[in-house]
Write an enzyme that holds these catalytic residues in place. Structure first.
Site, PDB file in Angstrom:
ATOM      1  N   GLU A 195     128.839 -30.890  12.690  1.00 26.69           N
ATOM      2  CA  GLU A 195     128.882 -32.379  12.276  1.00 26.69           C
ATOM      3  C   GLU A 195     130.183 -32.515  11.658  1.00 26.69           C
ATOM      4  O   GLU A 195     130.524 -32.131  10.821  1.00 26.69           O
ATOM      5  CB  GLU A 195     127.651 -32.865  11.350  1.00 26.69           C
TER       6      GLU A 195
ATOM      7  N   ARG B  82     117.609 -46.181   9.395  1.00 26.99           N
ATOM      8  CA  ARG B  82     118.230 -45.144   9.978  1.00 26.99           C
ATOM      9  C   ARG B  82     118.381 -44.158   9.124  1.00 26.99           C
ATOM     10  O   ARG B  82     118.311 -42.848   9.213  1.00 26.99           O
ATOM     11  CB  ARG B  82     119.452 -45.659  10.650  1.00 26.99           C
TER      12      ARG B  82
ATOM     13  N   ARG C  49     125.903 -57.053  10.872  1.00 31.01           N
ATOM     14  CA  ARG C  49     124.541 -56.793  10.214  1.00 31.01           C
ATOM     15  C   ARG C  49     124.597 -55.953   8.860  1.00 31.01           C
ATOM     16  O   ARG C  49     125.756 -55.692   8.533  1.00 31.01           O
ATOM     17  CB  ARG C  49     124.049 -55.438  11.084  1.00 31.01           C
TER      18      ARG C  49
ATOM     19  N   ASP D  79     123.464 -41.227  22.794  1.00 28.42           N
ATOM     20  CA  ASP D  79     124.454 -42.349  23.087  1.00 28.42           C
ATOM     21  C   ASP D  79     125.482 -41.883  23.968  1.00 28.42           C
ATOM     22  O   ASP D  79     126.464 -42.356  24.404  1.00 28.42           O
ATOM     23  CB  ASP D  79     124.865 -42.962  21.753  1.00 28.42           C
TER      24      ASP D  79
ATOM     25  N   ALA E 188     117.617 -44.990  19.960  1.00 29.65           N
ATOM     26  CA  ALA E 188     117.146 -43.706  19.181  1.00 29.65           C
ATOM     27  C   ALA E 188     116.067 -42.648  20.015  1.00 29.65           C
ATOM     28  O   ALA E 188     116.000 -41.538  20.293  1.00 29.65           O
ATOM     29  CB  ALA E 188     116.442 -43.972  17.707  1.00 29.65           C
TER      30      ALA E 188
HETATM   31  C1  LIG Z   1     126.430 -43.725  10.453  1.00 31.07           C
HETATM   32  C2  LIG Z   1     125.517 -44.244  11.617  1.00 31.07           C
HETATM   33  C3  LIG Z   1     124.446 -45.545  11.286  1.00 31.07           C
HETATM   34  C4  LIG Z   1     123.921 -46.062  12.504  1.00 31.07           C
HETATM   35  N1  LIG Z   1     122.716 -47.021  12.183  1.00 31.07           N
HETATM   36  C5  LIG Z   1     122.104 -47.519  12.933  1.00 31.07           C
HETATM   37  C6  LIG Z   1     121.188 -48.513  12.693  1.00 31.07           C
HETATM   38  O1  LIG Z   1     121.037 -49.091  11.659  1.00 31.07           O
HETATM   39  N2  LIG Z   1     120.549 -49.069  13.511  1.00 31.07           N
HETATM   40  C7  LIG Z   1     120.452 -48.366  14.863  1.00 31.07           C
HETATM   41  O2  LIG Z   1     119.475 -49.123  15.797  1.00 31.07           O
HETATM   42  N3  LIG Z   1     121.317 -47.538  15.169  1.00 31.07           N
HETATM   43  C8  LIG Z   1     122.226 -46.983  14.297  1.00 31.07           C
HETATM   44  N4  LIG Z   1     123.063 -45.921  14.671  1.00 31.07           N
HETATM   45  C9  LIG Z   1     123.180 -45.485  16.092  1.00 31.07           C
HETATM   46  C10 LIG Z   1     121.918 -44.741  16.421  1.00 31.07           C
HETATM   47  O3  LIG Z   1     121.770 -43.718  15.519  1.00 31.07           O
HETATM   48  C11 LIG Z   1     122.114 -44.467  17.742  1.00 31.07           C
HETATM   49  O4  LIG Z   1     122.437 -45.249  18.780  1.00 31.07           O
HETATM   50  C12 LIG Z   1     120.743 -43.593  18.507  1.00 31.07           C
HETATM   51  O5  LIG Z   1     119.894 -43.012  17.474  1.00 31.07           O
HETATM   52  C13 LIG Z   1     121.203 -42.391  19.442  1.00 31.07           C
HETATM   53  O6  LIG Z   1     121.663 -41.256  18.270  1.00 31.07           O
HETATM   54  P1  LIG Z   1     122.723 -40.164  18.866  1.00 31.07           P
HETATM   55  O7  LIG Z   1     122.342 -39.028  18.223  1.00 31.07           O
HETATM   56  O8  LIG Z   1     123.133 -40.247  20.442  1.00 31.07           O
HETATM   57  O9  LIG Z   1     123.986 -40.783  18.320  1.00 31.07           O
HETATM   58  P2  LIG Z   1     124.176 -40.976  16.553  1.00 31.07           P
HETATM   59  O10 LIG Z   1     123.124 -41.263  15.886  1.00 31.07           O
HETATM   60  O11 LIG Z   1     125.453 -41.997  16.618  1.00 31.07           O
HETATM   61  O12 LIG Z   1     125.128 -39.665  16.240  1.00 31.07           O
HETATM   62  C14 LIG Z   1     126.217 -39.030  16.475  1.00 31.07           C
HETATM   63  C15 LIG Z   1     126.566 -37.913  15.442  1.00 31.07           C
HETATM   64  O13 LIG Z   1     127.816 -37.332  16.149  1.00 31.07           O
HETATM   65  C16 LIG Z   1     129.092 -36.956  15.091  1.00 31.07           C
HETATM   66  N5  LIG Z   1     130.028 -36.671  15.994  1.00 31.07           N
HETATM   67  C17 LIG Z   1     130.728 -37.482  16.872  1.00 31.07           C
HETATM   68  N6  LIG Z   1     131.526 -36.800  17.133  1.00 31.07           N
HETATM   69  C18 LIG Z   1     131.780 -35.585  16.653  1.00 31.07           C
HETATM   70  C19 LIG Z   1     132.470 -34.288  16.909  1.00 31.07           C
HETATM   71  N7  LIG Z   1     133.754 -34.327  17.603  1.00 31.07           N
HETATM   72  N8  LIG Z   1     132.255 -33.173  16.184  1.00 31.07           N
HETATM   73  C20 LIG Z   1     131.165 -33.024  15.535  1.00 31.07           C
HETATM   74  N9  LIG Z   1     130.299 -34.314  15.239  1.00 31.07           N
HETATM   75  C21 LIG Z   1     130.773 -35.438  15.975  1.00 31.07           C
HETATM   76  C22 LIG Z   1     128.673 -38.239  14.517  1.00 31.07           C
HETATM   77  O14 LIG Z   1     129.378 -38.207  13.073  1.00 31.07           O
HETATM   78  C23 LIG Z   1     127.259 -38.649  14.269  1.00 31.07           C
HETATM   79  O15 LIG Z   1     126.458 -38.121  13.296  1.00 31.07           O
HETATM   80  C24 LIG Z   1     123.894 -45.525  13.799  1.00 31.07           C
HETATM   81  C25 LIG Z   1     124.896 -44.464  14.003  1.00 31.07           C
HETATM   82  C26 LIG Z   1     125.667 -43.878  13.044  1.00 31.07           C
HETATM   83  C27 LIG Z   1     126.537 -42.763  13.337  1.00 31.07           C
END
Ligand SMILES: Cc1cc2nc3c(=O)[nH]c(=O)nc-3n(C[C@H](O)[C@H](O)[C@H](O)COP(=O)(O)OP(=O)(O)OC[C@H]3O[C@@H](n4cnc5c(N)ncnc54)[C@H](O)[C@@H]3O)c2cc1C
Length: 474
Positions: free
Chosen positions: A58, A137, A215, A335, A348
């Site tokens: 992370e 979240r 938001r 995502d 999510a």
């Molecule tokens: C800080 C934050 C707050 C959010 N708040 C909301 C919300 O209130 N409501 C909502 O609907 N959605 C929110 N989202 C988006 C939501 O979590 C996602 O759209 C959905 O849950 C899909 O999750 P994901 O695991 O694909 O991506 P995400 O949940 O966005 O997680 C991606 C992770 O990858 C990490 N990352 C990125 N690049 C690198 C790299 N090169 N090396 C290591 N780690 C890396 C990021 O720091 C993050 O922790 C938020 C996302 C984040 C990051």
């Protein structure tokens, strides 16, 4: 509209998740995950339950309480009990009695009902083993992190992955000049994914969607302190209200029995700002979009604490031609593979479905004595068309709310958010086990795009099979 509705009964607070499930017997599979977001953590937890070794990188130094409302809908909520966090997560959830709809000028449209706290449909509820978690979240994320650590996931913070490596017998990542090797590497690095580019060789420049969202979330006491909007945050209860207007909508909701609240304004936006959950917004800019709206909306906005507003630009990305590398040992998920519009309410949930599918596809491949690179190809084949169909719902829901003819009386059924049984009833783990063999012999999805079900057909199904919706933020 169908009479089926989601049970919203809050569980007895004295119940606990003990005993929690233990890690599975070692599978001999080593999984590297990039990104400790919702998708990465879901995959890590399910992988440990399957006995895989997991190392998770992370980039963030520490997790801050960012973000606001998020929903795990029944298609992902069904895995929460098996992870052993159902009761704990339920404590942070909202249990509103539905969603009150208003025109932008304050005229009441309808009350889209949910069941009230404590009510239960018992066995008649088709989703009783697949609850909906309407939470924040941060609460969800904190619980997933805790559970992943308990299960033995090695989480390396402050570790930004800058390079992906793949050979015939391993996949790896480079962090701070050091190479880490595994059987597979999963890029769960979110909407601004670098993995997309580094793994797939696809540089898909984000395009402005034409929309953005202001938001924020803060103590609901601030809403109650203003008599114009106090009714939106009843004491000890959760409530949800939405105002729809030309090319915009405003949502306010409370969580944790009326202790916390969030509001969101989705609006047309021409600016070309990078997507970020940390980009600050100004309340006076948000107020500009609602200057002809119900004074209640403006009153809510004016309660926003200094510095608490986020200006989140929504961008489009073209669907990726594929999610898996040529060699089959590296892929993207969540995502990183398929960003969702918030109006789909599935960002999510689909990331979770991806994560559990990968964990099980790896186990099945291993048990069948197949090379592990076939597992990720099976994952893509199983998931690609379903995800595309779910993404379309976000566009449909937004258009339903934003493209209303205000010269005519509003049909409440026509504006309400639609959900589909095909979406909520799906069990991604079962689906993986039932369809692994057929996916194995199917051509990779990128060769199949012309055979995708037409969007019009997906739309029709979504509208024909709605369930009464529990509405989180959209
Ligand atoms: C800080 C934050 C707050 C959010 N708040 C909301 C919300 O209130 N409501 C909502 O609907 N959605 C929110 N989202 C988006 C939501 O979590 C996602 O759209 C959905 O849950 C899909 O999750 P994901 O695991 O694909 O991506 P995400 O949940 O966005 O997680 C991606 C992770 O990858 C990490 N990352 C990125 N690049 C690198 C790299 N090169 N090396 C290591 N780690 C890396 C990021 O720091 C993050 O922790 C938020 C996302 C984040 C990051």
């Amino acid at each position: 509209m169908s009479a089926i509705s989601q049970s919203r009964g809050a569980p007895d607070p004295s119940l606990t998740d003990e005993p929690r499930p233990l890690p599975g017997a070692p599978s001999g599979i080593k999984v590297i995950i990039v990104g400790a977001g919702i998708g990465g953590l879901a995959c890590a937890i399910e992988s440990r339950l399957e006995g895989h070794e997991v190392i998770l990188f992370e980039q963030t130094k520490e997790f801050k309480p960012l973000g606001d409302n998020i929903g795990l809908f029944p298609n992902s909520g069904r895995f929460v009990k098996r992870w052993g966090i159902h009761y704990e997560l339920s404590k942070s959830c909202a249990y509103p009695d539905g969603l009150r709809w208003y025109r932008y000028d304050g005229q009441f449209i309808t009350h889209q009902r949910q069941q009230k706290k404590g009510e239960d449909m018992g066995d008649a509820n088709p989703f009783k083993d697949a609850p909906l978690y309407d939470t924040t979240r941060y609460d969800l994320h904190q619980l997933l992190i805790k559970r992943a650590k308990e299960l033995g996931v090695q989480i390396l913070m402050n570790s930004r992955v800058a390079k992906y490596v793949e050979e015939t017998d391993f996949a790896g990542v480079e962090v701070d000049g050091k190479l880490y090797k595994g059987d597979v590497v999963l890029g769960a690095d979110g909407v601004k994914s670098k993995a997309r580019e580094l793994v797939l060789g696809v540089y898909d420049a984000p395009r402005p969607s034409g929309y953005a969202i202001f938001r924020t979330s803060y103590s609901a006491d601030r809403i109650r302190a203003n008599p114009i909007c106090a009714h939106l945050a009843p004491v000890d209860e959760d409530a949800r209200s939405i105002w729809i207007g030309p090319d915009a909508h405003f949502i306010i909701g409370t969580t944790k029995s009326g202790k916390e609240m969030h509001w969101l304004l989705t609006h047309l936006d021409k600016a070309d700002v990078e997507e970020s959950w940390m980009y600050p917004g100004k309340v006076e800019d948000a107020l500009e979009y609602v200057k002809d709206w119900d004074p209640v909306v403006k009153a809510v906005m004016e309660t926003t604490p200094e510095g608490a507003l986020v200006d989140w630009k929504l961008v489009f990305r073209d669907p990726l031609p594929r999610w898996v590398s040529e060699g089959g040992r590296t892929c993207v998920l969540g995502d990183a593979a398929h960003p969702f519009l918030p109006t789909s309410q599935q960002g999510a949930s689909q990331a979770v479905e991806d994560g559990v599918t990968i964990a099980h596809a790896l186990s099945i491949a291993k048990k069948k004595g197949l090379p592990l690179n076939v597992a990720l190809k099976v994952y893509q084949t199983l998931r690609y068309e379903r995800v595309k169909r779910a993404q379309q719902l976000g566009v449909d829901n937004r258009n339903r709310m934003h493209k209303v003819d205000y010269t005519k009386p509003i049909d409440p059924e026509a504006v309400q958010l639609q959900f589909a049984l095909w979406l909520w009833q799906h069990d991604a783990i079962q689906h993986c086990h039932d369809n692994f063999d057929s996916a194995l012999v199917a051509p990779m999805v990128d060769q199949l795009t012309s055979a995708s079900p037409p969007v019009a057909q997906a739309d029709k199904l979504a509208i024909e099979q709605p369930v009464v919706a529990a509405v989180a933020a959209a």
